[in-house]
Design a protein around this motif. Structure first.
Motif, mmCIF file in Angstrom:
data_model
loop_
_atom_site.group_PDB
_atom_site.id
_atom_site.type_symbol
_atom_site.label_atom_id
_atom_site.label_comp_id
_atom_site.label_asym_id
_atom_site.label_seq_id
_atom_site.Cartn_x
_atom_site.Cartn_y
_atom_site.Cartn_z
ATOM 1 N N LEU A 23 0.856 -1.183 0.000
ATOM 2 C CA LEU A 23 0.000 0.000 0.000
ATOM 3 C C LEU A 23 0.893 1.234 0.000
ATOM 4 O O LEU A 23 1.700 1.412 0.917
ATOM 5 C CB LEU A 23 -0.908 0.004 1.234
ATOM 6 C CG LEU A 23 -2.005 1.074 1.260
ATOM 7 C CD1 LEU A 23 -3.019 0.824 0.148
ATOM 8 C CD2 LEU A 23 -2.709 1.098 2.612
ATOM 9 N N TYR A 37 -1.921 -5.035 0.403
ATOM 10 C CA TYR A 37 -3.261 -5.486 0.028
ATOM 11 C C TYR A 37 -3.126 -6.670 -0.925
ATOM 12 O O TYR A 37 -2.224 -6.735 -1.750
ATOM 13 C CB TYR A 37 -4.087 -4.358 -0.598
ATOM 14 C CG TYR A 37 -3.557 -3.756 -1.869
ATOM 15 C CD1 TYR A 37 -3.991 -4.195 -3.118
ATOM 16 C CD2 TYR A 37 -2.629 -2.714 -1.834
ATOM 17 C CE1 TYR A 37 -3.514 -3.632 -4.285
ATOM 18 C CE2 TYR A 37 -2.147 -2.145 -2.998
ATOM 19 C CZ TYR A 37 -2.596 -2.605 -4.220
ATOM 20 O OH TYR A 37 -2.126 -2.045 -5.384
ATOM 21 N N THR A 128 -7.860 3.681 5.162
ATOM 22 C CA THR A 128 -6.439 3.793 5.514
ATOM 23 C C THR A 128 -5.659 4.513 4.422
ATOM 24 O O THR A 128 -4.832 5.390 4.698
ATOM 25 C CB THR A 128 -5.842 2.392 5.743
ATOM 26 O OG1 THR A 128 -6.560 1.736 6.790
ATOM 27 C CG2 THR A 128 -4.374 2.486 6.124
ATOM 28 N N PHE A 129 -5.928 4.160 3.181
ATOM 29 C CA PHE A 129 -5.232 4.784 2.059
ATOM 30 C C PHE A 129 -5.577 6.269 1.972
ATOM 31 O O PHE A 129 -4.716 7.112 1.680
ATOM 32 C CB PHE A 129 -5.614 4.065 0.768
ATOM 33 C CG PHE A 129 -4.760 4.435 -0.413
ATOM 34 C CD1 PHE A 129 -3.403 4.683 -0.268
ATOM 35 C CD2 PHE A 129 -5.311 4.527 -1.680
ATOM 36 C CE1 PHE A 129 -2.612 5.014 -1.354
ATOM 37 C CE2 PHE A 129 -4.531 4.855 -2.773
ATOM 38 C CZ PHE A 129 -3.182 5.105 -2.607
ATOM 39 N N ARG A 132 -3.582 8.200 4.473
ATOM 40 C CA ARG A 132 -2.201 8.358 4.003
ATOM 41 C C ARG A 132 -2.108 9.464 2.956
ATOM 42 O O ARG A 132 -1.170 10.267 2.963
ATOM 43 C CB ARG A 132 -1.697 7.042 3.417
ATOM 44 C CG ARG A 132 -1.356 5.985 4.459
ATOM 45 C CD ARG A 132 -0.657 4.798 3.824
ATOM 46 N NE ARG A 132 -0.195 3.839 4.817
ATOM 47 C CZ ARG A 132 0.570 2.788 4.549
ATOM 48 N NH1 ARG A 132 0.949 2.557 3.295
ATOM 49 N NH2 ARG A 132 0.960 1.971 5.502
ATOM 50 N N VAL A 156 0.316 6.334 -6.697
ATOM 51 C CA VAL A 156 -0.987 6.545 -6.058
ATOM 52 C C VAL A 156 -2.109 6.395 -7.079
ATOM 53 O O VAL A 156 -3.117 5.730 -6.828
ATOM 54 C CB VAL A 156 -1.040 7.935 -5.392
ATOM 55 C CG1 VAL A 156 -2.462 8.270 -4.961
ATOM 56 C CG2 VAL A 156 -0.113 7.985 -4.190
ATOM 57 N N THR A 159 -2.655 2.761 -7.949
ATOM 58 C CA THR A 159 -3.342 2.039 -6.874
ATOM 59 C C THR A 159 -4.824 2.383 -6.847
ATOM 60 O O THR A 159 -5.680 1.498 -6.698
ATOM 61 C CB THR A 159 -2.700 2.381 -5.517
ATOM 62 O OG1 THR A 159 -1.313 2.045 -5.548
ATOM 63 C CG2 THR A 159 -3.372 1.610 -4.392
#
Length: 297
Positions: A23, A37, A128-129, A132, A156, A159
């Motif tokens: 992640l 993940y 959570t992402f 961040r 990013v 993802t």
């Protein structure tokens, strides 16, 4: 999403049987957890000659720990209230002794439970992402190292796209089922009034989970647009800034030739800078594409 690296080293056609990715933004957000993940799949097959005699085969991913205590699934437990011996039904994660023997209702129950599990996993992962990402963009000196930040923003975006595509696949699968096969449950509910409340409740819960997945996907697409604009600003800002300076009405140079010389000098420098940033960005993307094509990443 799990803490620590866990890789499936088995491969098929040069690719891992199960995908596992880090992640992004751990260092940038100063998150102490080393999060990864992982890919997980669930398969279900139900068949039989009629509704009184049928067989269910259910496959669920356990490699990355999505199923807790799966090695004890078949161990009975004692209900303290009724003093009855109960056994877990793994596909529905239920100890309910009155679980329906109707194959349609049982299948919907599986879908309800597993979609709820998918929503919980994605809510935790995207939450959570998102934290961040928020910490990252608020970091002092966020725009100081352009080449480094361009690569990070590229990771990013990739993802976000992976998460969005995965959620979209689940939503598309539901839409396909809704358009082609949901009539099997609706018509049965109309023929049998006793089954209608159970079908309606389960379908309502499933639709609620799908709507939550759509909300999460919409949030991801919004985040993607924000971060994509940041990459574009990194590349375009120096040139736009230069053009803006020399287009201001209050700039009245006494020596026109000197002004034009200064303009072209700054123009060339910013063009080289923009070209370098773009080249670094595209090189990293091309390298990733080649590695994926060769099965190296």
């Amino acid at each position: 999403m799990r803490v620590g690296r866990t890789e499936d080293h088995r491969t098929i056609a040069g690719k891992r049987l199960r995908k596992s990715e880090v992640l992004p933004l751990q260092c940038e957000s100063k998150d102490p957890d080393d999060l990864f993940y992982h890919e997980a799949q669930i398969s279900s097959l139900c068949w039989g000659p009629d509704e009184s005699f049928w067989t269910e085969i259910f496959f669920v991913e356990t490699f990355f720990g999505s199923e807790l205590h799966y090695d004890k699934y078949l161990n009975p437990i004692q209900d303290p209230e009724t003093n009855l011996t109960l056994r877990l039904d793994p596909p529905t994660l239920s100890y309910d002794p009155t679980l329906s023997s109707d194959p349609r209702e049982y299948w919907l129950k599986q879908l309800e439970v597993r979609l709820s599990q998918v929503v919980q996993e994605y809510t935790a992962l995207i939450g959570t992402f998102s934290k961040r990402m928020e910490t990252y963009v608020r970091t002092p000196g966020f725009m100081s190292d352009r080449s480094g930040h361009t690569q990070t923003l590229s990771d990013v975006l990739e993802t976000i796209q992976n998460f969005s595509d995965s959620i979209g696949s689940t939503i598309d699968a539901w839409e396909s089922f809704r358009k082609t096969q949901i009539s099997l449950f609706v018509l049965e509910g109309r023929r049998n009034d006793a089954k209608k409340p159970a079908y309606s409740r389960l379908l309502g819960s499933i639709i609620q989970s799908i709507e939550e997945l759509e909300r999460l996907r919409g949030f991801l697409l919004t985040q993607r647009a924000k971060f994509k604009s940041r990459i574009e600003n990194y590349v375009a800002f120096p040139l736009l800034f230069t053009a803006a300076i020399f287009s201001m009405d209050f700039v009245k140079p006494k020596n026109d030739s000197l002004a034009w010389g200064l303009f072209f000098t700054v123009f060339v420098v910013t063009s080289v800078l923009n070209g370098t940033i773009a080249w670094l960005l595209h090189r990293s993307l091309i390298q990733k594409a080649v590695r994926k094509l060769l099965g190296l990443g």
